[in-house]
Design a protein around this motif. Structure first.
Motif, PDB file in Angstrom:
ATOM      1  N   LEU A  20      19.423  58.946 -95.388  1.00  0.00           N
ATOM      2  CA  LEU A  20      18.288  58.033 -95.572  1.00  0.00           C
ATOM      3  C   LEU A  20      16.971  58.731 -95.255  1.00  0.00           C
ATOM      4  CD1 LEU A  20      19.794  54.765 -94.052  1.00  0.00           C
ATOM      5  CD2 LEU A  20      19.623  55.392 -96.468  1.00  0.00           C
ATOM      6  N   LYS A  21      16.982  59.584 -94.241  1.00  0.00           N
ATOM      7  CA  LYS A  21      15.771  60.348 -93.927  1.00  0.00           C
ATOM      8  C   LYS A  21      15.439  61.312 -95.056  1.00  0.00           C
ATOM      9  CE  LYS A  21      13.820  63.462 -90.440  1.00  0.00           C
ATOM     10  NZ  LYS A  21      14.066  64.175 -89.155  1.00  0.00           N
ATOM     11  N   ARG A  22      16.453  61.947 -95.620  1.00  0.00           N
ATOM     12  CA  ARG A  22      16.233  62.915 -96.709  1.00  0.00           C
ATOM     13  C   ARG A  22      15.563  62.273 -97.907  1.00  0.00           C
ATOM     14  NH1 ARG A  22      15.060  66.419-100.253  1.00  0.00           N
ATOM     15  NH2 ARG A  22      16.606  67.838-101.152  1.00  0.00           N
ATOM     16  N   ILE A  23      15.966  61.036 -98.246  1.00  0.00           N
ATOM     17  CA  ILE A  23      15.394  60.403 -99.436  1.00  0.00           C
ATOM     18  C   ILE A  23      14.167  59.540 -99.111  1.00  0.00           C
ATOM     19  CG2 ILE A  23      17.634  60.426-100.585  1.00  0.00           C
ATOM     20  CD1 ILE A  23      17.760  57.361-100.099  1.00  0.00           C
ATOM     21  N   ALA A  46      13.765  62.111-104.808  1.00  0.00           N
ATOM     22  CA  ALA A  46      13.719  62.998-103.645  1.00  0.00           C
ATOM     23  C   ALA A  46      14.573  64.242-103.800  1.00  0.00           C
ATOM     24  CB  ALA A  46      14.148  62.241-102.386  1.00  0.00           C
ATOM     25  N   ILE A  47      15.730  64.127-104.469  1.00  0.00           N
ATOM     26  CA  ILE A  47      16.683  65.240-104.520  1.00  0.00           C
ATOM     27  C   ILE A  47      16.741  65.767-105.951  1.00  0.00           C
ATOM     28  CG2 ILE A  47      19.004  66.021-103.992  1.00  0.00           C
ATOM     29  CD1 ILE A  47      19.336  63.653-102.147  1.00  0.00           C
ATOM     30  N   PRO A  75      16.779  71.953 -98.126  1.00  0.00           N
ATOM     31  CA  PRO A  75      15.884  71.532 -99.222  1.00  0.00           C
ATOM     32  C   PRO A  75      16.390  72.038-100.560  1.00  0.00           C
ATOM     33  CG  PRO A  75      14.927  73.393 -98.060  1.00  0.00           C
ATOM     34  CD  PRO A  75      16.201  73.061 -97.338  1.00  0.00           C
ATOM     35  N   ARG A  76      17.560  71.531-100.964  1.00  0.00           N
ATOM     36  CA  ARG A  76      18.183  71.934-102.204  1.00  0.00           C
ATOM     37  C   ARG A  76      18.563  70.701-103.013  1.00  0.00           C
ATOM     38  NH1 ARG A  76      20.591  76.932-102.637  1.00  0.00           N
ATOM     39  NH2 ARG A  76      20.957  76.212-104.782  1.00  0.00           N
ATOM     40  N   VAL A 270       6.946  73.100-107.070  1.00  0.00           N
ATOM     41  CA  VAL A 270       7.084  72.023-108.053  1.00  0.00           C
ATOM     42  C   VAL A 270       8.332  71.187-107.808  1.00  0.00           C
ATOM     43  CG1 VAL A 270       7.320  71.493-110.522  1.00  0.00           C
ATOM     44  CG2 VAL A 270       5.825  73.370-109.779  1.00  0.00           C
ATOM     45  N   PHE A 271       9.423  71.838-107.390  1.00  0.00           N
ATOM     46  CA  PHE A 271      10.708  71.148-107.309  1.00  0.00           C
ATOM     47  C   PHE A 271      11.166  70.869-105.875  1.00  0.00           C
ATOM     48  CE2 PHE A 271      10.520  73.399-111.321  1.00  0.00           C
ATOM     49  CZ  PHE A 271      10.930  72.435-112.226  1.00  0.00           C
ATOM     50  N   GLY A 272      10.465  71.404-104.898  1.00  0.00           N
ATOM     51  CA  GLY A 272      10.867  71.190-103.515  1.00  0.00           C
ATOM     52  C   GLY A 272      12.136  71.920-103.138  1.00  0.00           C
TER      53      GLY A 272
END
Length: 294
Positions: A20-23, A46-47, A75-76, A270-272
């Motif tokens: 949940l934190k990641r998104i 987010a991903i 961060p993939r 651009v893509f994180g």
């Protein structure tokens, strides 16, 4: 510990707070349609979608620990089998009823192509069977932002991006009960059939088999060059090899060619996607056509 028979999505192994934190989802997730729409939108934006492990010469592994470590802890991103392996576990953990499906990506082609795409058919707990379910497609890379009702025949406008589901044509006389569907996406030139799928349940082991083909076959488009996507309400960014394209909901688009050494920085900006260790140099060598064994 009981034997794992291959059913379900092993949600007991999931770190839900980390996901949940990641998104960027801030709230108490509940097994209802509003939560599902919010989670879907947050995940998709987010991903990112990416196949970089394949290009770097490493296998794609779908056990939950590996997928969570890559898509959540680092961060993939990943491609459809990774995204939907993770999202299925998330939804199962929250209490949704999740059924996996597989689809054939066509992008307007008339030729029959193999089933290489993963989707999720989702219901809220106790939902009557006569009510439409929600089709989740978080792993395509180009939306939709939110689930689509299935069965359903309405065009969905999501922040200017257009999607729709249509009943498909069954061509085999031996399967008259097959329920085939088509996913369409609106393009500047009109509607394009993106992929087709049947309402036949798939399982983790099916993901494993299809993932092996997609990640290793020389006939797979994902073994030939980097392919990365980042989708948002404002734009779809696509890196195809060394070509960076940006499309807007209005149909406006721009394109530019990158030098191989520009790609790692573009991935981050651009893509994180931040490559670590010697991966940036290995990717540049792959784009240069050099041997990866450096």
């Amino acid at each position: 510990m009981s034997e794992d028979l291959g059913f379900g999505w092993q949600s007991g192994l999931l770190d839900l707070p980390a996901y949940l934190k990641r998104i960027g989802y801030d709230g108490d997730p509940r097994p209802d349609a509003a939560t599902l729409r919010a989670l879907h939108r947050a995940h998709v934006t987010a991903i990112p979608f990416e196949n970089l492990e394949i290009i770097l010469g490493r296998p794609i592994t779908l056990d939950l620990a590996t997928v969570q470590g890559k898509l959540v802890d680092r961060p993939r991103g990943g491609y459809c089998f990774e995204h939907n392996r993770l999202f299925a576990a998330v939804l199962e953990k929250i209490g949704f009823e999740v059924v996996a499906l597989t689809g054939r990506v066509s992008m307007g082609a008339a030729k029959l192509l193999p089933g290489t795409h993963a989707l999720l058919h989702v219901r809220t707990p106790g939902q009557p069977v006569e009510e439409p379910a929600l089709l989740c497609d978080v792993g395509f890379g180009a939306g939709p932002l939110e689930p689509l009702e299935i069965p359903g025949d309405r065009e969905a406008d999501q922040d200017g991006w257009g999607f729709r589901l249509r009943p498909g044509r069954v061509t085999t006389a031996w399967s008259p009960s097959t329920h085939l569907w088509e996913m369409h996406q609106r393009s500047p030139d009109g509607w394009i059939q993106r992929h087709t799928f049947a309402l036949d349940e798939a399982f983790r082991v099916d993901f494993d088999v299809l993932n092996h083909y997609v990640s290793t076959s020389p006939r797979s488009p994902f073994t030939a060059r980097p392919y990365v996507q980042r989708f948002s309400p404002e734009a779809l960014h696509v890196l195809d090899g060394t070509t960076l394209t940006t499309r807007r909901p209005s149909g406006e688009s721009s394109e530019r060619a990158l030098a191989p050494e520009q790609v790692p920085g573009t991935l981050a900006e651009v893509f994180g996607i931040v490559l670590d260790g010697d991966d940036p140099a290995r990717l540049v060598k792959a784009l240069d056509g050099s041997n990866l064994d450096v």
